[in-house]
Design a protein around this motif. Sequence first.
Motif, PDB file in Angstrom:
ATOM      1  N   SER A 295       0.850  -1.277  -0.048  1.00 53.44           N
ATOM      2  CA  SER A 295      -0.133   0.065  -0.075  1.00 53.44           C
ATOM      3  C   SER A 295       0.863   1.309  -0.044  1.00 53.44           C
ATOM      4  CB  SER A 295      -0.847  -0.126   1.112  1.00 53.44           C
ATOM      5  OG  SER A 295      -0.225   0.037   2.427  1.00 53.44           O
ATOM      6  N   ARG A 296       1.981   1.132   0.717  1.00 44.50           N
ATOM      7  CA  ARG A 296       3.158   2.358   0.563  1.00 44.50           C
ATOM      8  C   ARG A 296       3.788   2.346  -0.491  1.00 44.50           C
ATOM      9  NH1 ARG A 296       2.003   6.798   2.860  1.00 44.50           N
ATOM     10  NH2 ARG A 296       4.203   7.050   3.110  1.00 44.50           N
ATOM     11  N   TRP A 298       3.972   2.944  -3.838  1.00 40.59           N
ATOM     12  CA  TRP A 298       4.311   4.012  -4.850  1.00 40.59           C
ATOM     13  C   TRP A 298       4.243   5.437  -4.337  1.00 40.59           C
ATOM     14  CZ3 TRP A 298       6.099   2.399  -9.354  1.00 40.59           C
ATOM     15  CH2 TRP A 298       5.742   1.333  -9.835  1.00 40.59           C
ATOM     16  N   ASP A 299       3.634   5.321  -3.057  1.00 41.11           N
ATOM     17  CA  ASP A 299       3.957   6.474  -2.224  1.00 41.11           C
ATOM     18  C   ASP A 299       5.227   7.095  -1.955  1.00 41.11           C
ATOM     19  OD1 ASP A 299       1.123   7.120  -2.201  1.00 41.11           O
ATOM     20  OD2 ASP A 299       0.689   5.918  -0.338  1.00 41.11           O
ATOM     21  N   ASP A 300       6.081   5.871  -1.516  1.00 43.93           N
ATOM     22  CA  ASP A 300       7.577   5.838  -1.532  1.00 43.93           C
ATOM     23  C   ASP A 300       8.382   6.223  -2.805  1.00 43.93           C
ATOM     24  OD1 ASP A 300       7.104   5.304   1.319  1.00 43.93           O
ATOM     25  OD2 ASP A 300       8.102   3.172   1.087  1.00 43.93           O
ATOM     26  N   ARG A 302       7.161   7.970  -5.125  1.00 45.16           N
ATOM     27  CA  ARG A 302       7.106   9.451  -5.571  1.00 45.16           C
ATOM     28  C   ARG A 302       7.729  10.150  -4.532  1.00 45.16           C
ATOM     29  NH1 ARG A 302       2.041   7.390  -7.559  1.00 45.16           N
ATOM     30  NH2 ARG A 302       1.384   6.825  -5.507  1.00 45.16           N
ATOM     31  N   LYS A 303       7.639   9.878  -3.267  1.00 44.90           N
ATOM     32  CA  LYS A 303       8.454  10.680  -2.124  1.00 44.90           C
ATOM     33  C   LYS A 303       9.825  10.863  -2.429  1.00 44.90           C
ATOM     34  CE  LYS A 303       9.263  10.377   2.801  1.00 44.90           C
ATOM     35  NZ  LYS A 303       9.249   9.696   3.936  1.00 44.90           N
ATOM     36  N   ARG A 325      -5.783   3.124  -8.247  1.00 44.52           N
ATOM     37  CA  ARG A 325      -5.707   4.250  -7.898  1.00 44.52           C
ATOM     38  C   ARG A 325      -5.761   5.276  -9.171  1.00 44.52           C
ATOM     39  NH1 ARG A 325      -1.734   4.811  -2.945  1.00 44.52           N
ATOM     40  NH2 ARG A 325      -1.330   6.730  -3.986  1.00 44.52           N
ATOM     41  N   ASP A 327      -3.648   7.626  -9.428  1.00 41.07           N
ATOM     42  CA  ASP A 327      -2.220   8.077  -9.453  1.00 41.07           C
ATOM     43  C   ASP A 327      -1.109   6.799  -9.894  1.00 41.07           C
ATOM     44  OD1 ASP A 327      -2.386   6.984  -7.335  1.00 41.07           O
ATOM     45  OD2 ASP A 327      -1.286   8.574  -5.835  1.00 41.07           O
ATOM     46  N   ASP A 328      -1.687   5.685 -10.227  1.00 45.02           N
ATOM     47  CA  ASP A 328      -0.881   4.526 -10.439  1.00 45.02           C
ATOM     48  C   ASP A 328       0.112   4.907 -11.403  1.00 45.02           C
ATOM     49  OD1 ASP A 328      -2.198   2.820  -8.790  1.00 45.02           O
ATOM     50  OD2 ASP A 328      -3.198   1.776 -10.291  1.00 45.02           O
ATOM     51  N   ASN A 331       4.559   8.525 -11.539  1.00 45.64           N
ATOM     52  CA  ASN A 331       5.819   7.791 -10.920  1.00 45.64           C
ATOM     53  C   ASN A 331       6.823   7.869 -11.876  1.00 45.64           C
ATOM     54  OD1 ASN A 331       6.647   5.079 -12.310  1.00 45.64           O
ATOM     55  ND2 ASN A 331       4.207   4.704 -11.647  1.00 45.64           N
TER      56      ASN A 331
END
Length: 621
Positions: A295-296, A298-300, A302-303, A325, A327-328, A331
Amino acid sequence: MGWETVLYSVLAGVVTAPLLIKLFYPHFYTDARFILKTLPIVKLEKNIKNNVSVISRFIQQAAARPDRTFLRFQEETHTYRQMDQWSNRVGNFFHSRGLGAGETFAIFMLNEPAYLAVFLGLSKLGMTTAMLNHNLRSKSLLHCFNVSGAKNLVVGKDEVLRSAILEILPELQQQGVTVWVMGDQVQENGLLPLVDEIEAASNAPIPEELRSGIRMTDIIAYIYTSGTTGLPKAAKVSYGRMVYASMFLVLCGVTEDDVVYTALPLYHSAALCIGLAGAIETGCTWVLRQKFSASRFWDDCRKYNVTVVQYIGELLRYLCAQPKRADDKDNQVWAAVGNGLRPEIWTEFQERFNVKDIMEFYAATEGNVGFVNVLQKFGAVGYASPLMRKLRPCNFVKYDVATGEPIRDENGWCIETKPGENGLVIAPITKKTFFDGYAGKKALSDKKVLRDVFKKGDGYFNSGDVLFMDTEYFVYFVDRLGDTFRWKGENVATTEVSQVLSEYEPIQEANVYGVKIPGYDGRAGMASIIVRPDQSLDLPALYEHVTQYLPSYAVPRFLRLGQAIDVTGTFKQKKVDAVEEGFDPQQVIDPLYLMDGSGKTYRPLDLDLYQRIIKGEVTVN
């Protein structure tokens, strides 16, 4: 001869050359493309010849790009200079304690920056590090530590790790082992705090002469891999092998401008040898996560502005199983590098997350044969034309499905397969294609070596893996033979699981194997068990037993309660028929059970539950 004649001759040659090449050397252009893509190997060979290790490369990179970000972990950022100085403090402290080249030091930690500082610092002293799997407990953990021959152990700051060590601490203390903890707590039960000691140590460069005697054949690390002996084996990772692994990211096109993301454990060769060593060789920025989170993920990415991600097959499947999502595709990832990816996930992953390149490879921690799909052939792990196999020797031979052993002809020689057939992959053991073997008894290593394969006295590494080579010489992974199967990215030794099951009093005998589940990578563990005549099976108690003494990935997902276990004439358990029957109630007359994590037990598996698993309505975790 006039110039017109010469011109016509040249033109005729230009026209006919491609036709002649296609006729007499049909894979010439593929060979040429592959060679051009793998030219960086020339540098690799040069590093090995000149005794330039991964540690030497790290020191060089720290001097050349001191302020470039080397590592990002959660909210921490460490430059090449900072990690260099941190690892110097580690090395200087332990050198002051009398430790040095030729000794082994065990590491039992979760992924964190301190893990890298300890590994690099100890390696700067010329020491060997034993990378203990942080999932291990009790006897398995003690065995892995003991086989390394270490007399020092550093434990991560996490309470779960300290608890695991406290369980075996009496045995360690009896052996005179010094246990250090990466925490600032006071001395407790003989555990020595390490953080303050390292902080107070000098960050001056470690004198090169302390490791001057180290050669490419020496061992930089032990990485534990499951085998058929019942307990994990410590595969020897030489400095030379680490150099080879460090070039994988280079072959995939990674440069110093990339940001590589790794959510795999550092006790694995994927993270340590390909991730860490590859980041050092390329000079890129490495993002390390303590534990994979679907769950984290793709957030990672992007971060941290990640451009390349490492994977094992299961990892990408978990990502594709996440709810879609908006925003899939948001990236910067252009490549995913790793192994074990199924073809159906391959396409879905690329299209859903807009990842251009998939760099699949095949290799084993202790193996001397490997393939890299640098040509981007869908579904393949690499390319092995006759020329490539001359440059990097390996063979595909016929094998017995029941025994996993190579089939030999009337003269006793192994039989090579042809393109279009499945074959057991083996490779000659030479100075270039070396086999480091395992720590401990010589017999452990000897079991992986085939003798008198194609001529008297030769020796070949037996990968235990079946691969398929098509008529264009592209290679595809098929399956793993023997008493080891893969689940959740981990190798599971069936005899180790059987041993733990047999230690549960009501069980008389256990036969463990892996079974296929549609939609899942690898094989889920299944145990066919025989209950003692005078005993009854308490399923919640059995669940508690296996989850206490086995790593989570090794706990059997299915149980089969039988009356007897089939054996061969030499009393070896038969597994082929049981594997084929799987967990299908229509084929298995014995009672079947499925692991129930929420209920902490095993629940009956009937036809309705079986069909729901097959349809993907019930998840097998």
